[in-house]
Scaffold this motif. Structure first.
Motif, PDB file in Angstrom:
ATOM      1  N   PRO A 141      26.459  46.524  63.713  1.00  0.00           N
ATOM      2  CA  PRO A 141      27.627  45.655  63.955  1.00  0.00           C
ATOM      3  C   PRO A 141      28.015  45.541  65.411  1.00  0.00           C
ATOM      4  N   VAL A 179      31.589  43.713  67.920  1.00  0.00           N
ATOM      5  CA  VAL A 179      33.172  43.224  67.871  1.00  0.00           C
ATOM      6  C   VAL A 179      33.333  42.185  66.660  1.00  0.00           C
ATOM      7  N   GLU A 180      32.145  41.374  66.728  1.00  0.00           N
ATOM      8  CA  GLU A 180      32.540  40.213  65.693  1.00  0.00           C
ATOM      9  C   GLU A 180      31.936  40.653  64.210  1.00  0.00           C
ATOM     10  N   GLY A 181      31.636  41.672  63.841  1.00  0.00           N
ATOM     11  CA  GLY A 181      31.148  42.365  62.731  1.00  0.00           C
ATOM     12  C   GLY A 181      29.877  42.603  62.473  1.00  0.00           C
ATOM     13  N   ASP A 182      29.363  42.474  61.166  1.00  0.00           N
ATOM     14  CA  ASP A 182      28.093  42.751  60.870  1.00  0.00           C
ATOM     15  C   ASP A 182      27.248  41.392  60.811  1.00  0.00           C
ATOM     16  N   PRO A 187      35.048  53.196  68.712  1.00  0.00           N
ATOM     17  CA  PRO A 187      34.868  51.681  68.326  1.00  0.00           C
ATOM     18  C   PRO A 187      33.702  51.554  67.607  1.00  0.00           C
ATOM     19  N   ARG A 188      32.506  51.887  67.781  1.00  0.00           N
ATOM     20  CA  ARG A 188      31.201  51.555  67.009  1.00  0.00           C
ATOM     21  C   ARG A 188      31.255  52.080  65.920  1.00  0.00           C
ATOM     22  N   ARG A 213      34.142  52.525  64.062  1.00  0.00           N
ATOM     23  CA  ARG A 213      35.131  51.857  63.357  1.00  0.00           C
ATOM     24  C   ARG A 213      34.314  50.500  62.880  1.00  0.00           C
ATOM     25  N   GLN A 214      33.606  50.042  63.910  1.00  0.00           N
ATOM     26  CA  GLN A 214      32.880  48.874  63.464  1.00  0.00           C
ATOM     27  C   GLN A 214      31.844  49.222  62.265  1.00  0.00           C
ATOM     28  N   ARG A 215      31.235  50.064  62.024  1.00  0.00           N
ATOM     29  CA  ARG A 215      30.258  50.604  60.893  1.00  0.00           C
ATOM     30  C   ARG A 215      31.154  50.668  59.910  1.00  0.00           C
ATOM     31  N   ALA A 239      33.731  49.253  58.874  1.00  0.00           N
ATOM     32  CA  ALA A 239      34.115  47.736  58.522  1.00  0.00           C
ATOM     33  C   ALA A 239      32.951  47.243  57.836  1.00  0.00           C
TER      34      ALA A 239
END
Length: 291
Positions: free
Chosen positions: A74, A76-79, A123-124, A126-128, A130
């Motif tokens: 993913p 910054v805009e998500g998966d 951050p990467r 936290r994106q995972r 999410a």
């Protein structure tokens, strides 16, 4: 009934899953980022579609997929698969998502397992986490089974410490107490395919080998396999200022990843239980092919 697997992201891990699935009789389709690669994959028998995450795939691209795996990271805009193709994902009865053990955060070299609360610091990661939640929501809404594979560093032919030793970029950084877990791409693929046999509910699997180790130890072993001199260890305080922010971020966390559940409940017997067997197999295969 034919088992049909659709893979978002036919890259290093996705192609290994595709190769193993086809050998086991699956029909396989998936995505890649360029039309040239899609054309090559179609010539090899994989129905590949160009996908850059900006627009949904056509419904027919999924065919009658019974299983879907997402390997795409993913942003910054998500998966991207969830963002553009969410309405189509309910067509499958089994969903697989390749996540990261980075969601556990820093444990100062301590062990983590699937019951450990996620506390991502990067951050990467936290994106995972999410994205994991997004796939949970799809599974809940559609009634599909969801299997989340949390992965440490992935290595294999063409992407291992052996390559860095050969090209002279391997640096033995000495940060006391720092360890990393790893998984050979062949064991990752075998675990993903085995998970497709679990038909109900949501499961999390740590897919890691048996021996967390420092990069310095792995580099020394790779040098021994190749008959190269072992580069001197560089103290962390000396190495850090010259490293990229991304490289430093990997060294900001240390944890050992337990794989007990993977072996106990999925019955996985790792082909490469430590980096030693993994690197030795890669070196032997490369030697056999004249590399």
């Amino acid at each position: 009934m034919t088992r049909r697997l659709f893979i978002f992201g036919l890259g290093f891990s996705g192609l290994e899953i595709a190769k193993l699935a086809r050998a086991d009789g699956w029909a396989v389709a998936g995505t890649c980022t360029t039309e040239d690669k899609a054309r090559r994959l179609r010539e090899e028998g994989i129905e590949a579609h160009r996908f850059d995450g900006t627009a949904a795939l056509p419904t027919e691209a999924f065919g009658e997929a019974t299983h879907i795996v997402c390997t795409i990271a993913p942003g910054v805009e998500g998966d991207p698969a969830l963002r553009t193709c969410r309405a189509l994902l309910g067509r499958a009865r089994w969903l697989g998502y390749l996540s990261t053990t980075g969601v556990y955060g820093d444990h100062e070299g301590g062990w983590v397992d699937e019951t450990t609360d996620p506390l991502p610091t990067q951050p990467r990661s936290r994106q995972r986490l999410a994205a994991e939640q997004g796939w949970r929501e799809v599974a809940s809404a559609t009634g599909a089974s969801l299997h989340i594979l949390r992965l440490p560093g992935i290595y294999g032919p063409g992407r291992s410490t052996l390559d860095r030793v050969r090209d002279g970029t391997a640096r033995r950084i000495d940060k006391p107490g720092q360890v990393f877990s790893r998984i050979h791409v062949e064991d990752l693929a075998a675990s993903a395919l085995k998970a497709t046999e679990r038909a109900a509910g949501t499961e999390i699997w740590n897919v890691a080998d048996d021996l967390p180790a420092s990069n310095a130890d792995v580099i020394a072993y790779a040098c021994a396999l190749l008959g190269r001199p072992v580069p001197p260890a560089i103290p962390w305080e000396e190495a850090a200022p010259a490293m990229s922010a991304m490289a430093r971020s990997f060294y900001s966390e240390s944890r050992r990843v337990k794989n007990d559940k993977l072996k106990r409940e999925l019955g996985i017997a790792l082909r490469h239980p430590t980096y030693r067997e993994g690197l030795k197999a890669i070196a032997a295969a490369e030697g056999a092919h004249g590399s």
